[in-house]
Design a protein around this motif. Structure first.
Motif, PDB file in Angstrom:
ATOM      1  N   ALA A  11      24.595  25.817 -22.787  1.00 27.70           N
ATOM      2  CA  ALA A  11      25.821  25.192 -22.298  1.00 27.70           C
ATOM      3  C   ALA A  11      25.900  23.738 -22.759  1.00 27.70           C
ATOM      4  O   ALA A  11      24.947  23.188 -23.318  1.00 27.70           O
ATOM      5  CB  ALA A  11      25.854  25.266 -20.772  1.00 27.70           C
ATOM      6  N   ASN A  12      27.044  23.116 -22.495  1.00 31.10           N
ATOM      7  CA  ASN A  12      27.219  21.679 -22.696  1.00 31.10           C
ATOM      8  C   ASN A  12      26.100  20.911 -22.022  1.00 31.10           C
ATOM      9  O   ASN A  12      25.817  21.131 -20.852  1.00 31.10           O
ATOM     10  CB  ASN A  12      28.518  21.253 -21.999  1.00 31.10           C
ATOM     11  CG  ASN A  12      29.577  20.893 -23.008  1.00 31.10           C
ATOM     12  OD1 ASN A  12      29.253  20.277 -24.033  1.00 31.10           O
ATOM     13  ND2 ASN A  12      30.798  21.268 -22.730  1.00 31.10           N
ATOM     14  N   GLY A  13      25.457  20.006 -22.775  1.00 28.11           N
ATOM     15  CA  GLY A  13      24.454  19.159 -22.149  1.00 28.11           C
ATOM     16  C   GLY A  13      23.093  19.806 -21.983  1.00 28.11           C
ATOM     17  O   GLY A  13      22.193  19.222 -21.382  1.00 28.11           O
ATOM     18  N   ALA A  14      22.906  21.005 -22.528  1.00 30.30           N
ATOM     19  CA  ALA A  14      21.623  21.707 -22.374  1.00 30.30           C
ATOM     20  C   ALA A  14      20.508  21.054 -23.193  1.00 30.30           C
ATOM     21  O   ALA A  14      19.334  21.317 -22.954  1.00 30.30           O
ATOM     22  CB  ALA A  14      21.781  23.175 -22.773  1.00 30.30           C
ATOM     23  N   GLY A  15      20.898  20.238 -24.180  1.00 27.85           N
ATOM     24  CA  GLY A  15      19.896  19.553 -24.989  1.00 27.85           C
ATOM     25  C   GLY A  15      19.851  20.008 -26.434  1.00 27.85           C
ATOM     26  O   GLY A  15      18.914  19.661 -27.168  1.00 27.85           O
ATOM     27  N   LYS A  16      20.850  20.747 -26.861  1.00 27.13           N
ATOM     28  CA  LYS A  16      20.847  21.318 -28.215  1.00 27.13           C
ATOM     29  C   LYS A  16      20.919  20.218 -29.281  1.00 27.13           C
ATOM     30  O   LYS A  16      20.106  20.181 -30.199  1.00 27.13           O
ATOM     31  CB  LYS A  16      22.035  22.291 -28.389  1.00 27.13           C
ATOM     32  CG  LYS A  16      22.082  23.403 -27.339  1.00 27.13           C
ATOM     33  CD  LYS A  16      23.244  24.348 -27.558  1.00 27.13           C
ATOM     34  CE  LYS A  16      24.618  23.700 -27.474  1.00 27.13           C
ATOM     35  NZ  LYS A  16      24.955  23.111 -26.159  1.00 27.13           N
ATOM     36  N   THR A  17      21.921  19.350 -29.148  1.00 31.76           N
ATOM     37  CA  THR A  17      22.092  18.282 -30.136  1.00 31.76           C
ATOM     38  C   THR A  17      20.884  17.356 -30.134  1.00 31.76           C
ATOM     39  O   THR A  17      20.401  16.948 -31.203  1.00 31.76           O
ATOM     40  CB  THR A  17      23.384  17.485 -29.833  1.00 31.76           C
ATOM     41  OG1 THR A  17      24.496  18.352 -30.028  1.00 31.76           O
ATOM     42  CG2 THR A  17      23.530  16.275 -30.743  1.00 31.76           C
ATOM     43  N   SER A  18      20.371  17.044 -28.958  1.00 32.28           N
ATOM     44  CA  SER A  18      19.196  16.160 -28.879  1.00 32.28           C
ATOM     45  C   SER A  18      17.999  16.777 -29.582  1.00 32.28           C
ATOM     46  O   SER A  18      17.212  16.072 -30.230  1.00 32.28           O
ATOM     47  CB  SER A  18      18.861  15.867 -27.414  1.00 32.28           C
ATOM     48  OG  SER A  18      19.917  15.171 -26.798  1.00 32.28           O
ATOM     49  N   THR A  19      17.838  18.099 -29.480  1.00 30.64           N
ATOM     50  CA  THR A  19      16.735  18.783 -30.163  1.00 30.64           C
ATOM     51  C   THR A  19      16.842  18.583 -31.669  1.00 30.64           C
ATOM     52  O   THR A  19      15.868  18.220 -32.342  1.00 30.64           O
ATOM     53  CB  THR A  19      16.753  20.297 -29.824  1.00 30.64           C
ATOM     54  OG1 THR A  19      16.580  20.445 -28.416  1.00 30.64           O
ATOM     55  CG2 THR A  19      15.666  21.052 -30.560  1.00 30.64           C
ATOM     56  N   GLU A  25      24.671  26.192 -31.568  1.00 30.35           N
ATOM     57  CA  GLU A  25      26.046  26.632 -31.327  1.00 30.35           C
ATOM     58  C   GLU A  25      26.358  26.776 -29.846  1.00 30.35           C
ATOM     59  O   GLU A  25      25.489  27.082 -29.040  1.00 30.35           O
ATOM     60  CB  GLU A  25      26.265  28.011 -31.975  1.00 30.35           C
ATOM     61  CG  GLU A  25      26.871  27.965 -33.350  1.00 30.35           C
ATOM     62  CD  GLU A  25      28.274  27.370 -33.390  1.00 30.35           C
ATOM     63  OE1 GLU A  25      28.965  27.374 -32.355  1.00 30.35           O
ATOM     64  OE2 GLU A  25      28.678  26.874 -34.460  1.00 30.35           O
ATOM     65  N   GLN A  26      27.610  26.548 -29.501  1.00 28.99           N
ATOM     66  CA  GLN A  26      28.106  27.007 -28.207  1.00 28.99           C
ATOM     67  C   GLN A  26      28.668  28.415 -28.347  1.00 28.99           C
ATOM     68  O   GLN A  26      28.805  29.143 -27.376  1.00 28.99           O
ATOM     69  CB  GLN A  26      29.223  26.075 -27.711  1.00 28.99           C
ATOM     70  CG  GLN A  26      28.720  24.699 -27.404  1.00 28.99           C
ATOM     71  CD  GLN A  26      29.322  24.122 -26.143  1.00 28.99           C
ATOM     72  OE1 GLN A  26      29.788  24.849 -25.266  1.00 28.99           O
ATOM     73  NE2 GLN A  26      29.316  22.812 -26.042  1.00 28.99           N
ATOM     74  N   ASN A  27      28.999  28.776 -29.583  1.00 32.23           N
ATOM     75  CA  ASN A  27      29.576  30.091 -29.844  1.00 32.23           C
ATOM     76  C   ASN A  27      28.447  31.118 -29.996  1.00 32.23           C
ATOM     77  O   ASN A  27      27.843  31.253 -31.057  1.00 32.23           O
ATOM     78  CB  ASN A  27      30.429  30.019 -31.113  1.00 32.23           C
ATOM     79  CG  ASN A  27      31.163  31.319 -31.385  1.00 32.23           C
ATOM     80  OD1 ASN A  27      30.653  32.398 -31.105  1.00 32.23           O
ATOM     81  ND2 ASN A  27      32.360  31.201 -31.932  1.00 32.23           N
TER      82      ASN A  27
HETATM   83  P1  ATP Z   1      26.812  19.407 -26.303  1.00 27.86           P
HETATM   84  O1  ATP Z   1      27.111  20.828 -26.540  1.00 27.86           O
HETATM   85  O2  ATP Z   1      27.772  18.754 -25.376  1.00 27.86           O
HETATM   86  O3  ATP Z   1      26.573  18.619 -27.548  1.00 27.86           O
HETATM   87  P2  ATP Z   1      23.986  19.592 -25.976  1.00 27.86           P
HETATM   88  O4  ATP Z   1      23.415  20.857 -25.504  1.00 27.86           O
HETATM   89  O5  ATP Z   1      23.947  19.321 -27.420  1.00 27.86           O
HETATM   90  O6  ATP Z   1      25.465  19.416 -25.451  1.00 27.86           O
HETATM   91  P3  ATP Z   1      22.819  16.996 -25.673  1.00 27.86           P
HETATM   92  O7  ATP Z   1      23.983  16.364 -26.359  1.00 27.86           O
HETATM   93  O8  ATP Z   1      21.556  17.072 -26.398  1.00 27.86           O
HETATM   94  O9  ATP Z   1      23.217  18.456 -25.192  1.00 27.86           O
HETATM   95  O10 ATP Z   1      22.613  16.251 -24.278  1.00 27.86           O
HETATM   96  C1  ATP Z   1      21.570  16.575 -23.377  1.00 27.86           C
HETATM   97  C2  ATP Z   1      21.573  15.606 -22.228  1.00 27.86           C
HETATM   98  O11 ATP Z   1      21.234  14.303 -22.693  1.00 27.86           O
HETATM   99  C3  ATP Z   1      22.907  15.467 -21.539  1.00 27.86           C
HETATM  100  O12 ATP Z   1      22.656  15.300 -20.163  1.00 27.86           O
HETATM  101  C4  ATP Z   1      23.475  14.220 -22.137  1.00 27.86           C
HETATM  102  O13 ATP Z   1      24.343  13.577 -21.211  1.00 27.86           O
HETATM  103  C5  ATP Z   1      22.245  13.378 -22.371  1.00 27.86           C
HETATM  104  N1  ATP Z   1      22.402  12.481 -23.535  1.00 27.86           N
HETATM  105  C6  ATP Z   1      22.686  12.847 -24.797  1.00 27.86           C
HETATM  106  N2  ATP Z   1      22.706  11.779 -25.630  1.00 27.86           N
HETATM  107  C7  ATP Z   1      22.422  10.709 -24.857  1.00 27.86           C
HETATM  108  C8  ATP Z   1      22.280   9.296 -25.116  1.00 27.86           C
HETATM  109  N3  ATP Z   1      22.417   8.789 -26.345  1.00 27.86           N
HETATM  110  N4  ATP Z   1      21.990   8.494 -24.060  1.00 27.86           N
HETATM  111  C9  ATP Z   1      21.825   8.982 -22.824  1.00 27.86           C
HETATM  112  N5  ATP Z   1      21.935  10.301 -22.521  1.00 27.86           N
HETATM  113  C10 ATP Z   1      22.226  11.144 -23.507  1.00 27.86           C
END
Ligand code: ATP
Length: 239
Positions: free
Chosen positions: A40-48, A196-198
């Motif tokens: 889901a949104n915010g699960a941490g995918k982009t951060s990974t 992906e979200q898809n």
């Molecule tokens: P999305 O689909 O919205 O991109 P995601 O699964 O990729 O979501 P991330 O973007 O990795 O998730 O975010 C994971 C968590 O880290 C979320 O709670 C987000 O608010 C937080 N977060 C992401 N980037 C930052 C940042 N630069 N500073 C502080 N918190 C962050």
């Protein structure tokens, strides 16, 4: 060309101040395989993905590409190790032509000998880019810009391509085109790491998949199995 290597990530953690965005994620991407990460949104995918590319603050027990310790490789040099990145939101340079956008993707290459051949390969993969090579990137449709973002990453001749939500904002027809282009990349032996979200696209495009929830791996397995998992179907496929 960089020979494909196994990518192995163990216990990856990403913290932004007090926020733990990724909490001990582990995965292996075998050469030539396609691994999906949904959630889901915010699960941490982009951060990974950003942590893998050296673009997010990271801690990790082990992050290796073949024998290379990626924790010692900074963001500028990751591409030299054969990892290409297609960021979320595409980020093409709208005021530059398609050709110049692609050219920028080759910046890491020390020698230009293969540049022409690489252009030809990218144009063969994405004929639409060849047709539009003199157009400003900003005038392309969303789907075409996605192809351009992928093509630009291909200009560095990666062995692993990391893609962050290539389907974002695209119509179902264009999502189908993205899938077709991912399949063409796989036919060339590229390894893909697809966020992906898809979930539909991910299950179609990948052999294995992780489901991230609150920064941790909640489920993992062959995509063909996950797509039949009752919880996954309800949460991620809306079935
Ligand atoms: P999305 O689909 O919205 O991109 P995601 O699964 O990729 O979501 P991330 O973007 O990795 O998730 O975010 C994971 C968590 O880290 C979320 O709670 C987000 O608010 C937080 N977060 C992401 N980037 C930052 C940042 N630069 N500073 C502080 N918190 C962050």
């Amino acid at each position: 060309d960089v020979a494909p290597e196994r990518l192995q990530v163990e216990g990856l953690t990403v913290r932004y101040g007090g926020v733990v965005a990724v909490d001990g994620v582990s995965f292996i991407l075998e050469p030539g395989q396609c691994l999906g990460i949904i959630g889901a949104n915010g699960a941490g995918k982009t951060s990974t993905l950003r942590a893998l590319m050296g673009l997010a603050p990271r801690a990790c027990a082990s992050m290796k590409l073949g024998e290379v310790d990626l924790m010692q490789v900074n963001a500028r040099d990751v591409v030299r190790h054969g990892i290409g990145y297609v960021p979320e939101g595409r980020h093409v340079f709208g005021g530059l032509t398609v050709r110049d956008n692609l050219d920028l993707g080759a910046y890491s290459r020390k020698r230009n000998a293969r540049r022409k051949a690489t252009f030809d390969e990218v144009y063969e993969l994405f004929p639409v880019l060849s047709d539009m090579s003199n157009r400003l990137a900003g005038t392309l449709s969303g789907g075409q810009q996605q192809m351009l973002a992928i093509g630009r990453a291909m200009m560095s001749e990666p062995s692993i391509l990391v893609l962050d939500e290539p389907s974002m904002g695209l119509s179902p027809k264009l999502v189908g085109e993205v899938l077709a282009s991912l399949n063409r990349l796989r036919e060339r032996g590229l390894s893909l790491l697809l966020v992906e979200q898809n979930a539909w696209l991910t299950f179609e495009a990948t052999e294995r998949c992780l489901v991230l929830e609150n920064g941790s791996v909640a489920l993992e397995g062959p995509s063909a199995d996950l797509r039949h998992d009752a919880g996954v179907r309800q949460l991620y496929l809306g079935l």
